[in-house]
Design a protein around this motif. Structure first.
Motif, PDB file in Angstrom:
ATOM      1  N   HIS A  82       3.561  -0.034  -9.765  1.00  0.00           N
ATOM      2  CA  HIS A  82       4.483  -1.042  -9.344  1.00  0.00           C
ATOM      3  C   HIS A  82       3.877  -2.065  -8.421  1.00  0.00           C
ATOM      4  CE1 HIS A  82       5.950   0.759  -5.623  1.00  0.00           C
ATOM      5  NE2 HIS A  82       6.635  -0.351  -5.483  1.00  0.00           N
ATOM      6  N   ASN A  83       2.690  -1.775  -7.869  1.00  0.00           N
ATOM      7  CA  ASN A  83       1.964  -2.864  -7.213  1.00  0.00           C
ATOM      8  C   ASN A  83       1.462  -3.866  -8.257  1.00  0.00           C
ATOM      9  OD1 ASN A  83       2.313  -2.201  -4.550  1.00  0.00           O
ATOM     10  ND2 ASN A  83       0.476  -0.929  -4.442  1.00  0.00           N
ATOM     11  N   ASP A  86       4.403  -5.805  -9.273  1.00  0.00           N
ATOM     12  CA  ASP A  86       4.727  -6.706  -8.195  1.00  0.00           C
ATOM     13  C   ASP A  86       3.794  -7.911  -8.168  1.00  0.00           C
ATOM     14  OD1 ASP A  86       6.266  -7.357  -6.176  1.00  0.00           O
ATOM     15  OD2 ASP A  86       5.361  -6.062  -4.692  1.00  0.00           O
ATOM     16  N   ILE A 116      10.208  -4.892 -12.551  1.00  0.00           N
ATOM     17  CA  ILE A 116      10.301  -3.794 -11.599  1.00  0.00           C
ATOM     18  C   ILE A 116      10.979  -2.595 -12.267  1.00  0.00           C
ATOM     19  CG2 ILE A 116      11.122  -3.074  -9.336  1.00  0.00           C
ATOM     20  CD1 ILE A 116      11.379  -6.100  -8.662  1.00  0.00           C
ATOM     21  N   ASN A 154       0.819  -4.679   0.433  1.00  0.00           N
ATOM     22  CA  ASN A 154       2.233  -5.064   0.390  1.00  0.00           C
ATOM     23  C   ASN A 154       2.669  -5.768   1.662  1.00  0.00           C
ATOM     24  OD1 ASN A 154       3.659  -4.262  -2.119  1.00  0.00           O
ATOM     25  ND2 ASN A 154       2.659  -2.324  -1.659  1.00  0.00           N
ATOM     26  N   ASP A 176      11.267 -11.389  -3.718  1.00  0.00           N
ATOM     27  CA  ASP A 176       9.944 -10.825  -3.927  1.00  0.00           C
ATOM     28  C   ASP A 176       9.347 -10.318  -2.622  1.00  0.00           C
ATOM     29  OD1 ASP A 176       8.929 -10.464  -6.347  1.00  0.00           O
ATOM     30  OD2 ASP A 176       7.657 -12.242  -6.405  1.00  0.00           O
ATOM     31  N   HIS A 179      11.040  -7.157  -1.387  1.00  0.00           N
ATOM     32  CA  HIS A 179      10.634  -6.074  -2.244  1.00  0.00           C
ATOM     33  C   HIS A 179       9.226  -5.598  -1.860  1.00  0.00           C
ATOM     34  CE1 HIS A 179       8.811  -5.792  -6.495  1.00  0.00           C
ATOM     35  NE2 HIS A 179       8.854  -4.607  -5.955  1.00  0.00           N
ATOM     36  N   ALA A 180       8.325  -6.542  -1.553  1.00  0.00           N
ATOM     37  CA  ALA A 180       6.987  -6.131  -1.116  1.00  0.00           C
ATOM     38  C   ALA A 180       7.056  -5.404   0.236  1.00  0.00           C
ATOM     39  CB  ALA A 180       6.058  -7.341  -1.021  1.00  0.00           C
ATOM     40  N   ASP A 183       8.052  -1.977  -0.426  1.00  0.00           N
ATOM     41  CA  ASP A 183       6.958  -1.280  -1.085  1.00  0.00           C
ATOM     42  C   ASP A 183       5.875  -0.843  -0.128  1.00  0.00           C
ATOM     43  OD1 ASP A 183       8.237  -1.678  -3.319  1.00  0.00           O
ATOM     44  OD2 ASP A 183       6.865  -3.106  -4.220  1.00  0.00           O
TER      45      ASP A 183
END
Length: 235
Positions: A82-83, A86, A116, A154, A176, A179-180, A183
């Motif tokens: 998911h990185n 992302d 995502i 992140n 975004d 979300h980072a 994360d």
């Protein structure tokens, strides 16, 4: 004849010119010499933010991928998938900024959400299969290091995105960025996995992989709401 009196208007004109120059810089509204339209400036700033975060997260994900090959940890796999997801959200966002279109930005936001969601599904399936066929991760020091790399990546990406998102009033960039930021903590759970496995509970790895999946799903839901509800409020 060319005494001080002849020089005076010259000096005055110079002074005026300097004043103009200052004025331009102080305001920086993009109308320096009338060439750069504010929307072009916004699009450039957006693209810059998007590219920086793409670079940072991309590097983090590549480093994590290398370590995953060594350690075989599902928690790490979930984090790195998911990185990557992302980092890739940068692509539609960058295109939207280049097109200078609100609608494209919103579409990009939806694309982000979809990306995502898919990454969550992949990570979940992996974690479940690992619960059924246990294979404890190895190279635990490297695994902890991978978590740290993900955290830093992140954290930096979130800073870049949130800063630019607020300056440019871009809901997609803000989504975004949030979300980072979330994360960053997800990456810390990779470190937790390494520790718990080291303490002698290998089942922690797929369980943490599942937990990360749940977190990703929650992020998906939040991003969806941000993006969906963004057409209405414009300050």
């Amino acid at each position: 004849m060319s005494g001080p009196r002849a020089e005076a208007p010259e000096r005055e004109r110079e002074h005026e010119h300097e004043h103009d120059h200052d004025h331009d810089h102080r305001h920086g509204h993009g109308h320096s010499h009338g060439l750069i339209d504010p929307s072009i400036k916004r699009s450039r700033a957006g693209v810059r933010a998007v590219l920086i975060s793409l670079g940072v997260l991309g590097l983090a994900a590549v480093a994590q991928a290398v370590i995953f090959v060594l350690s075989g940890s599902v928690a790490l796999l979930a984090d790195l998938i998911h990185n990557f997801g992302d980092a890739l959200t940068a692509v539609p966002l960058g295109i939207a900024f280049l097109m200078r279109s609100e609608r494209a930005e919103r579409m990009a936001g939806l694309f982000v959400v979809l990306a995502i969601f898919i990454s969550a599904c992949v990570a979940g399936v992996e974690a479940i299969s690992r619960l059924i066929h246990p294979a404890p991760p190895t190279h635990l020091w490297a695994l902890a290091g991978a978590g740290a790399i993900g955290y830093v990546g992140n954290f930096l990406a979130a800073k870049v995105r949130l800063g630019a998102g607020r300056r440019l009033d871009s809901p997609a960039l803000i989504a975004d960025g949030n979300h980072a930021a979330a994360d960053a903590y997800v990456s810390l759970s990779v470190i937790a996995s390494a520790i718990v496995v080291a303490l002698g509970a290998p089942i922690a790895d797929p369980l943490i992989g599942l937990a990360i999946t749940v977190v990703i799903l929650r992020i998906t839901w939040q991003s969806w709401n941000t993006v969906r509800g963004d057409g209405h409020h414009h300050h």
